[in-house]
Design a protein around this motif. Structure first.
Motif, short mmCIF file in Angstrom:
data_model
loop_
_atom_site.label_atom_id
_atom_site.label_comp_id
_atom_site.label_asym_id
_atom_site.label_seq_id
_atom_site.Cartn_x
_atom_site.Cartn_y
_atom_site.Cartn_z
N GLU A 186 0.84 -1.21 0.00
CA GLU A 186 0.00 0.00 0.00
C GLU A 186 0.87 1.26 0.00
OE1 GLU A 186 -3.24 0.21 -0.37
OE2 GLU A 186 -3.71 -1.93 -0.24
N TYR B 97 3.99 1.57 -1.28
CA TYR B 97 4.66 1.75 -2.59
C TYR B 97 3.69 2.00 -3.74
CZ TYR B 97 9.50 1.76 -1.39
OH TYR B 97 10.72 2.16 -0.92
N LYS B 98 2.43 1.59 -3.59
CA LYS B 98 1.41 1.96 -4.60
C LYS B 98 1.34 3.47 -4.70
CE LYS B 98 -2.39 -1.09 -3.82
NZ LYS B 98 -3.82 -1.10 -3.45
N GLN B 99 1.42 4.14 -3.57
CA GLN B 99 1.33 5.60 -3.55
C GLN B 99 2.60 6.25 -4.10
OE1 GLN B 99 -0.81 6.94 0.32
NE2 GLN B 99 -0.04 4.88 0.74
N ALA C 195 2.44 6.19 -7.79
CA ALA C 195 1.46 7.12 -8.36
C ALA C 195 1.87 8.59 -8.20
CB ALA C 195 0.10 6.88 -7.69
N ASP C 196 3.03 8.85 -7.61
CA ASP C 196 3.48 10.23 -7.39
C ASP C 196 4.83 10.44 -8.09
OD1 ASP C 196 4.64 12.59 -6.37
OD2 ASP C 196 3.73 12.33 -4.39
N LYS D 73 8.53 9.69 -6.65
CA LYS D 73 9.18 8.52 -7.25
C LYS D 73 10.54 8.86 -7.86
CE LYS D 73 8.16 4.62 -10.35
NZ LYS D 73 9.23 4.60 -11.34
N THR E 296 5.60 13.77 3.05
CA THR E 296 4.96 12.93 2.03
C THR E 296 5.11 11.46 2.40
OG1 THR E 296 5.38 14.59 0.34
CG2 THR E 296 4.90 12.37 -0.44
N LYS F 182 2.75 10.69 5.15
CA LYS F 182 1.36 10.66 4.68
C LYS F 182 1.07 9.32 4.00
CE LYS F 182 0.25 12.70 0.82
NZ LYS F 182 0.15 13.76 -0.20
N PHE F 183 1.99 8.88 3.14
CA PHE F 183 1.82 7.58 2.46
C PHE F 183 1.76 6.45 3.49
CE2 PHE F 183 4.09 9.06 -1.71
CZ PHE F 183 2.99 9.82 -2.04
N ASN G 186 -1.59 6.48 5.33
CA ASN G 186 -2.62 5.89 4.48
C ASN G 186 -2.48 4.38 4.42
OD1 ASN G 186 -3.61 8.44 3.84
ND2 ASN G 186 -2.45 8.59 1.92
N ALA G 187 -1.25 3.90 4.30
CA ALA G 187 -1.01 2.45 4.22
C ALA G 187 -1.44 1.78 5.52
CB ALA G 187 0.46 2.18 3.92
#
Ligand code: HEM
Length: 125
Positions: free
Chosen positions: A22, A24-26, A29-30, A34, A88, A91-92, A95-96
């Protein structure tokens, strides 16, 4: 009586796998975040984070076996981590963590660790 590790208490491998997936998915997407990563393929970085966290919380020690002593501050030195990158990252991770079903106590323990670790990793003003 034997005390179960934090790793075991929260559900072991599947939980750490989900957390890192979860997270690394974020990252994926950034594009701006990244761009900091040296490799295009984030799968190896995801795996290293997972192994490290499993080890840190009392699970398997494959991180140590493969990578040696963590020395995380040193390993992060090549990356410019200022307050923005740190926030950031956090935050990721928040969320994860929200996708897991941790008890309030386990959630607080893990989040407290991540907040302290992310602050320690900041290496630019
Ligand atoms: C590696 C960024 C915080 C654990 C990396 C890498 C980047 C990065 C770009 C290289 C990816 C790779 O392994 O190929 C950041 C940023 C942070 C941060 C921007 C913001 C504060 C943290 C924290 C932890 C952590 C708080 C642990 C709680 C790791 C681990 C590796 C890694 C285990 C792999 C180290 C290795 O064995 O080479 N990080 N990181 N990072 N990071 Fe972070």
């Amino acid at each position: 009586h034997t005390q179960k590790s934090f790793y075991e208490q929260v559900g072991g491998a599947p939980v750490f796998e989900k957390l890192c997936r979860e997270f690394y998915k974020q990252v994926e997407a950034d594009p701006e975040f990244k761009a900091m990563y040296p490799e295009e393929d984030l799968a190896p970085a995801e795996r290293r984070l997972r192994m490290f966290l499993e080890q840190y919380w009392g699970g398997p020690t494959s991180y140590q076996a493969e990578r040696g002593h963590p020395r995380l501050r040193m390993r992060h030195n090549p990356f410019a981590i200022g307050p923005k990158e740190r926030d950031t990252w956090l935050k990721f991770m928040r969320n994860a963590m929200n996708t897991l079903e941790l008890s309030p106590m386990h959630d607080a323990m893990m989040w407290d660790y991540f907040e302290r670790a992310a602050h320690a990793m900041q290496n630019r003003a």
